[in-house]
Scaffold this active site. Structure first.
Site, PDB file in Angstrom:
ATOM      1  CG  ASP A 159      -0.288  -0.393   2.510  1.00  0.00           C
ATOM      2  OD1 ASP A 159       0.953  -0.352   2.574  1.00  0.00           O
ATOM      3  OD2 ASP A 159      -1.003  -0.741   3.460  1.00  0.00           O
ATOM      4  CG  HIS A 178      -5.680  -1.839   8.802  1.00  0.00           C
ATOM      5  ND1 HIS A 178      -5.656  -0.465   8.892  1.00  0.00           N
ATOM      6  CD2 HIS A 178      -4.390  -2.233   9.022  1.00  0.00           C
ATOM      7  CE1 HIS A 178      -4.420  -0.056   9.139  1.00  0.00           C
ATOM      8  NE2 HIS A 178      -3.637  -1.109   9.227  1.00  0.00           N
TER       9      HIS A 178
HETATM   10  P1  PGA Z   1       2.437  -1.048  12.343  1.00  0.00           P
HETATM   11  O1  PGA Z   1       1.255  -1.053  11.282  1.00  0.00           O
HETATM   12  O2  PGA Z   1       3.415  -2.069  11.906  1.00  0.00           O
HETATM   13  O3  PGA Z   1       3.008   0.333  12.285  1.00  0.00           O
HETATM   14  O4  PGA Z   1       1.825  -1.377  13.665  1.00  0.00           O
HETATM   15  C1  PGA Z   1       0.740  -2.282  10.883  1.00  0.00           C
HETATM   16  C2  PGA Z   1      -0.433  -2.073   9.935  1.00  0.00           C
HETATM   17  O5  PGA Z   1      -1.136  -1.065  10.058  1.00  0.00           O
HETATM   18  O6  PGA Z   1      -0.652  -2.939   9.069  1.00  0.00           O
END
Ligand code: PGA
Length: 262
Positions: A77, A150
């Site tokens: 993404d 998510h």
């Molecule tokens: P993070 O984000 O690794 O910064 O906790 C994970 C995500 O939102 O998929």
């Protein structure tokens, strides 16, 4: 410690560092496989705080002699709109933590382009899907999960057959990512993300989750119903999936979970 939840393998490591080294091992093993070497392995890659140690480990392996020259990468993404070189962009993140330190040719690196005008995004998303197919498909998709469950930027209620597309980010996600932008109101409101359908087409999936902030999402993902309200729960429909957790992220799996088979 490894447990099975239906077809899903969950490994709880003594520390996140240990899990991250294991994730790096999986990637290095994959690119060393003769079949993957012959056609070049294709990796699906995440950003965020979670995988930083995995990239650090992969860069160390590269310095010790492992070549990534045959590898093709697709990132999950990118924010939209965002300048390609903006400090908060995932393109910048990948250069800083991985791509600038290994030998993957730039033409083999794919990251959704958050700098495109909105009217060109739909065509770009179709091209992104085509590029994944043209690479032979993703051999190993590495994922983090959001505190709201998510995956990629597929927020709760994303369709399970969704493809790469422009999405609106939830308030919780903008809050979780505020530090990279200097405040939640500065986090872009939209993003381009591989869809859940796109993610589930990866041949093998490796999910990383660390820390207490992920415990509730992990519990919902592994013990709750398989439902679009928790995108990570849809991962349980994949036949080759493994979760690598630290004890804090796994804390909710032991308590009151009658469905858990140890
Ligand atoms: P993070 O984000 O690794 O910064 O906790 C994970 C995500 O939102 O998929």
């Amino acid at each position: 410690m490894a447990r099975e939840y239906g077809d899903v393998r969950v490994r709880v490591f003594s520390s996140a560092d240990h899990a991250l080294r294991c994730a790096a091992d999986r990637i290095v093993d994959l690119i060393a496989e003769p079949a993957a070497q012959a056609r070049g392995a294709t990796l699906g890659l995440p950003t965020g705080r979670t995988p930083i140690g995995m990239y650090r480990e992969l860069v160390a392996r590269h310095r010790a002699g492992i070549s990534f020259a045959g590898v093709t990468t697709f990132n999950l993404d990118e924010y939209h709109p965002i300048a390609r070189d903006a400090a908060g962009s995932f393109r910048h993140f990948m250069r800083e933590h991985f791509h600038d330190h290994v030998d993957i040719p730039p033409r083999q690196i794919h990251i959704p382009d958050g700098s495109l005008p909105a009217e060109r995004v739909a065509a770009h998303c179709r091209e992104y899907e085509q590029a994944i197919r043209a690479s032979g498909g993703i051999d190993l998709q590495v994922l983090g999960i959001g505190s709201n469950g998510h995956i990629g930027f597929n927020e709760p209620a994303s369709p399970r057959d969704s493809r790469t597309r422009l999405v609106e980010l939830h308030g919780q996600t903008r809050l979780d990512n505020a530090a990279a932008f200097g405040g939640p109101e500065l986090v872009p409101r939209h993003a381009i993300t591989m869809g859940i359908g796109t993610i589930l087409e990866g041949r093998a999936l490796l999910v990383l989750a660390f820390g207490a902030a992920k415990a509730a999402a992990m519990r919902a993902a592994l013990l709750g119903p398989i439902d679009e309200s928790v995108p990570a729960s849809l991962l349980r429909t994949h036949r080759q999936i493994e979760f690598l957790l630290d004890p804090a992220a796994a804390a909710g799996l032991d308590t009151g979970g009658g469905a858990v088979s140890a």
